[in-house]
Design a protein around this motif. Structure first.
Motif, PDB file in Angstrom:
ATOM      1  N   ALA A 223      -1.363  -2.553   2.326  1.00  0.00           N
ATOM      2  CA  ALA A 223      -2.037  -1.801   1.263  1.00  0.00           C
ATOM      3  C   ALA A 223      -3.552  -1.868   1.420  1.00  0.00           C
ATOM      4  O   ALA A 223      -4.266  -0.884   1.198  1.00  0.00           O
ATOM      5  CB  ALA A 223      -1.623  -2.349  -0.099  1.00  0.00           C
ATOM      6  N   ASP A 226      -6.030   0.593   3.677  1.00  0.00           N
ATOM      7  CA  ASP A 226      -6.564   1.886   3.258  1.00  0.00           C
ATOM      8  C   ASP A 226      -8.082   1.895   3.420  1.00  0.00           C
ATOM      9  O   ASP A 226      -8.776   0.953   3.031  1.00  0.00           O
ATOM     10  CB  ASP A 226      -6.185   2.137   1.792  1.00  0.00           C
ATOM     11  N   THR A 327       6.379  -2.072  -3.279  1.00  0.00           N
ATOM     12  CA  THR A 327       6.033  -1.553  -1.953  1.00  0.00           C
ATOM     13  C   THR A 327       4.535  -1.675  -1.690  1.00  0.00           C
ATOM     14  O   THR A 327       3.735  -1.862  -2.615  1.00  0.00           O
ATOM     15  CB  THR A 327       6.436  -0.075  -1.835  1.00  0.00           C
ATOM     16  N   GLN A 329       2.669   0.762  -0.870  1.00  0.00           N
ATOM     17  CA  GLN A 329       2.046   1.906  -1.526  1.00  0.00           C
ATOM     18  C   GLN A 329       1.753   1.603  -2.993  1.00  0.00           C
ATOM     19  O   GLN A 329       0.706   1.993  -3.521  1.00  0.00           O
ATOM     20  CB  GLN A 329       2.973   3.122  -1.416  1.00  0.00           C
ATOM     21  N   GLN A 330       2.658   0.893  -3.657  1.00  0.00           N
ATOM     22  CA  GLN A 330       2.451   0.533  -5.056  1.00  0.00           C
ATOM     23  C   GLN A 330       1.252  -0.407  -5.204  1.00  0.00           C
ATOM     24  O   GLN A 330       0.443  -0.262  -6.129  1.00  0.00           O
ATOM     25  CB  GLN A 330       3.726  -0.137  -5.596  1.00  0.00           C
ATOM     26  N   ARG A 332      -1.268  -0.575  -3.090  1.00  0.00           N
ATOM     27  CA  ARG A 332      -2.448   0.218  -2.762  1.00  0.00           C
ATOM     28  C   ARG A 332      -2.918   1.041  -3.961  1.00  0.00           C
ATOM     29  O   ARG A 332      -4.117   1.083  -4.279  1.00  0.00           O
ATOM     30  CB  ARG A 332      -2.126   1.155  -1.589  1.00  0.00           C
ATOM     31  N   CYS A 333      -1.993   1.672  -4.661  1.00  0.00           N
ATOM     32  CA  CYS A 333      -2.361   2.487  -5.830  1.00  0.00           C
ATOM     33  C   CYS A 333      -2.994   1.635  -6.926  1.00  0.00           C
ATOM     34  O   CYS A 333      -3.956   2.052  -7.578  1.00  0.00           O
ATOM     35  CB  CYS A 333      -1.133   3.215  -6.362  1.00  0.00           C
TER      36      CYS A 333
END
Length: 746
Positions: A223, A226, A327, A329-330, A332-333
């Protein structure tokens, strides 16, 4: 030296948390002079070698571990043990016997696979001495019964925190519940008041435990790859035994400004300099909370999810979910969202101050020295808020309703500015806060030139049962007199909604819970209570009396019985009440003053009417008496002439110096007074007038402590026994000069 036996395990399945928090406790106990011995089972990831440099470790034989895949709840935790509880207890007792250990002061159990069955077997196996060991259980689950004397669960469950172990432990078990008692290294308490709030997001700490079996560290690093997060500095901590260390090492090498740390003695330094943590919901939660580090949390075990959800709901952290579902992605968000906010996430304010391990040590071993008082400071706000909300402490200034944080904050800010409020924190010798006492000075209602002070006190759960309330009162009175000279009288009303709530007037305080004291309830006879109902008591003693050092013990005993107590030092300060106790009071009351109370009680150390007058115990010791009568009687306008309620004797061995026989005198005085209150109707009904020919002792003066240098010490030993080194020391004249002796016994 007190021996502490600690049963805990670490493994690739269990993780390291149980051993690490027990190591923290063991260090604290060792600092207090106890000896800790660990009982740990050999298995992959056991951390036995980590413990050996500092502690004695008895290794239990390695067992073939059952497969944990697909297991949950009690089945999973039982598989961690590697055998039955009965086998584990037998093996523990066997290795202890081989090591020559057959007793202990405490057994500590920190293992999800153990319950009351193992505890009973261990307690029975080590109970050969005069007193068997006590049992401390450290738990997080609240899913099984225990035979604990003391239970620690450092987790947060909102309003349910203090109800989780109902019916799971014996009624007498003391429960230390919530992050206030979290087991953290001493460096956390030191850093707690020093770390400022985070105002920007520039450094991230990633730590999912020493093993991280689900490899969440790699997900967090993915994550952080990014480009929008490239400016963040990242610290990563992972144990050498983690099966994913190589994969983590490779990701760290690919990301600039990212450091993979070897296992550290403490995470405190990394936590203090970080602006955000990404980590698990285990024991590190409380380390982050202590240093107010905002956190993105992933629950990596089933038992972490409930309290992580409660913390998220209360705004202390941001829960992303459980380890199976979260995840990269979670993560990272969540990070990108935090970068746009003025503050880098939710921080766990007011959950713990880092003193949990010393508080648990106090609950086990006592304070190990005298307590002291310090003036409250801004950083104590959360501590006072905790005590106000704790149902077993409950600071009475807030009555019994739920206290809103905004209301407490406003009260606290006003308190720090109020020149008529003295707020003091009680601490142990090492600085651990364990209680508070507060004085609120008000305008007088009786005399224009006097002042009054409402007094409020409370003790932390960990400090109950050690008789510290009287010490707290005594120290508070000294501080009040230093702050406001002359010391104010005081007045307040009783909180009628609580049987044990009572106001102490002039020189005392509110007592919040019956567990603060060890006195039993007033006795019953034939199903009928003989005790005096809660009443208004005035305690009158001379300002400079030696007995004043002991009187806080009597005050606390009277508060425990529900009475309102007013302590004054001059008859002019008397006001209407039910009972006046004239103890070490050298002045006669006139008829008008006596009429202010229904009863006026005096304690005198003689078999009245013989021995009326001054210093009767001193005169009888000078005469060589080995048994001193002591009488409780009703005061009248004539000296020592009222009807007698109770009598007993003080036994002496013939060697006691003044400080020693005064302890006996104070104890007998309080016994008579409390017996009068506890058996009031029986005692008052049996009062009898004085009979016989009175005799009188004259007043003693400092010159009465003068020795004759021509006589031997043996002939003058009783005179040496009654001299006071401070008020009227022994002295003698020789060749025109006066010499003063300071007498002490070895």
């Amino acid at each position: 030296m007190k021996r502490i036996l600690i049963r805990c395990d670490a493994s690739l399945s269990i993780g390291s948390g149980h051993v690490m928090r027990c190591r923290t406790l063991a260090r604290e106990l060792q600092r207090r002079g106890a000896a800790a011995t660990f009982l740990c089972r050999r298995q992959p990831g056991d951390l036995i070698n980590l413990l050996k440099p500092d502690f004695s470790v008895l290794a239990l034989p390695e067992q073939p571990l059952a497969a944990c895949d697909g297991l949950g709840g009690r089945d999973l935790y039982s598989s961690w043990l590697g055998c039955t509880q009965e086998q584990d207890a037998a093996q523990c007792l066997e290795v202890l016997a081989k090591a020559g250990i057959n007793d202990a002061s405490w057994i500590v159990s920190d293992h999800y696979g153990l319950d009351a069955r193992w505890e009973a077997q261990m307690l029975a196996g080590l109970s050969g001495g005069d007193a068997g060991p006590k049992l401390l259980v450290i738990d997080d689950l609240a899913d099984r019964t225990h035979q604990a004397d003391l239970l620690l669960d450092q987790n947060f469950f909102g309003g349910a925190t203090h109800r989780r172990y109902q019916d799971l432990v014996p009624p007498q078990c003391r429960q230390l519940l919530g992050p206030h008692y979290a087991l953290l290294g001493q460096e956390y308490a030191q850093l707690h008041p020093l770390v400022p709030p985070r105002t920007q997001l520039s450094r991230v700490l990633v730590f999912f435990g020493g093993v991280d079996p689900s490899n969440l560290t790699c997900r967090a690093l993915e994550a952080l790859m990014d480009l929008a997060l490239a400016d963040l500095a990242v610290d990563v901590v992972l144990g050498l035994q983690s099966p994913h260390r190589q994969a983590v090492k490779e990701l760290v090498a690919r990301r600039p400004n990212t450091t993979l740390h070897e296992p550290l003695p403490s995470l405190a330094g990394l936590i203090a300099r970080a602006d955000l943590a990404i980590g698990a919901g285990g024991a590190t939660t409380w380390e982050r909370a202590c240093l107010r580090l905002p956190s993105l949390v992933v629950a990596i075990a089933a038992n972490q999810l409930p309290f992580s959800q409660a913390l998220d709901k209360a705004g202390h952290l941001q829960l992303l979910g459980d380890g199976d579902s979260v995840t990269a992605q979670q993560i990272r968000c969540a990070l990108l969202q935090l970068k746009t906010e003025p503050r880098p996430g939710k921080a766990a304010n007011a959950l713990t101050d880092g003193w949990g391990a010393p508080r648990l040590a106090v609950a086990m071993l006592g304070t190990q020295g005298a307590i002291s008082l310090r003036t409250a400071v801004t950083a104590d706000e959360s501590l006072l808020s905790y005590w106000a909300k704790d149902p077993e402490v409950n600071v009475h200034g807030f009555a019994h309703e739920s206290i809103e944080p905004e209301d407490h904050h406003h009260w606290w800010q006003e308190s720090l500015k109020d020149q008529n409020r003295l707020l003091l924190i009680a601490t142990t010798a090492d600085g651990c806060p364990i209680g508070q006492i507060r004085f609120d000075r008000q305008s007088a209602s009786v005399q224009d030139d006097a002042s009054e002070a409402l007094v409020n006190l409370s003790l932390d759960r960990c400090a109950h049962g050690f008789g510290l309330s009287a010490d707290l009162v005594r120290l508070g009175l000294e501080a009040m007199e230093q702050r406001w000279r002359p010391a104010p009288e005081a007045i307040d009303n009783v909180l009628n909604s609580n049987t044990f709530s009572s106001a102490c007037y002039a020189r005392g305080g509110f007592i919040s819970h019956s567990e603060l004291f060890s006195e039993s309830n007033p006795p019953l006879s034939d199903g009928e209570c003989l005790a005096l109902a809660p009443s208004r008591i005035t305690l009158l003693s001379d300002c400079g009396s030696w007995l004043n050092d002991f009187l806080p013990d009597l005050l606390t005993a009277l508060w425990r019985r529900g009475h309102v107590v007013r302590w004054v030092h001059t008859p002019a300060a008397l006001c209407p009440g039910d009972v006046c106790l004239l103890l070490s009071c050298g002045r006669l009351l006139n008829a008008k003053q006596l009429a202010l109370h229904r009863y006026n009680l005096v304690v005198h150390e003689s078999a009245l009417p013989q021995g009326q007058g001054w210093s009767p115990m001193t005169w009888q010791i000078l005469q060589g008496a080995s048994s001193i009568p002591i009488t409780l009687f009703e005061a009248v306008t004539d000296l020592d002439a009222g009807p007698i309620y109770l009598q007993q004797e003080i036994k002496l061995q013939g060697h006691e110096l003044v400080d020693e026989w005064r302890v006996l005198q104070a104890s007998a005085t309080f016994d008579l007074c409390l017996d009068w209150f506890d058996r009031h109707y029986e005692v008052v009904g049996a009062a009898k007038p004085q009979y016989g020919i009175p005799s009188h002792y004259p007043r003693r003066y400092p010159t009465d402590s003068q020795l004759d240098p021509e006589l031997s010490l043996a002939k003058q030993f009783n005179l040496l026994r009654v001299v006071d080194n401070h008020r009227y020391p022994a002295s003698f004249q020789w060749h025109g000069r006066r010499y003063i002796l300071n007498l002490q016994s070895d």
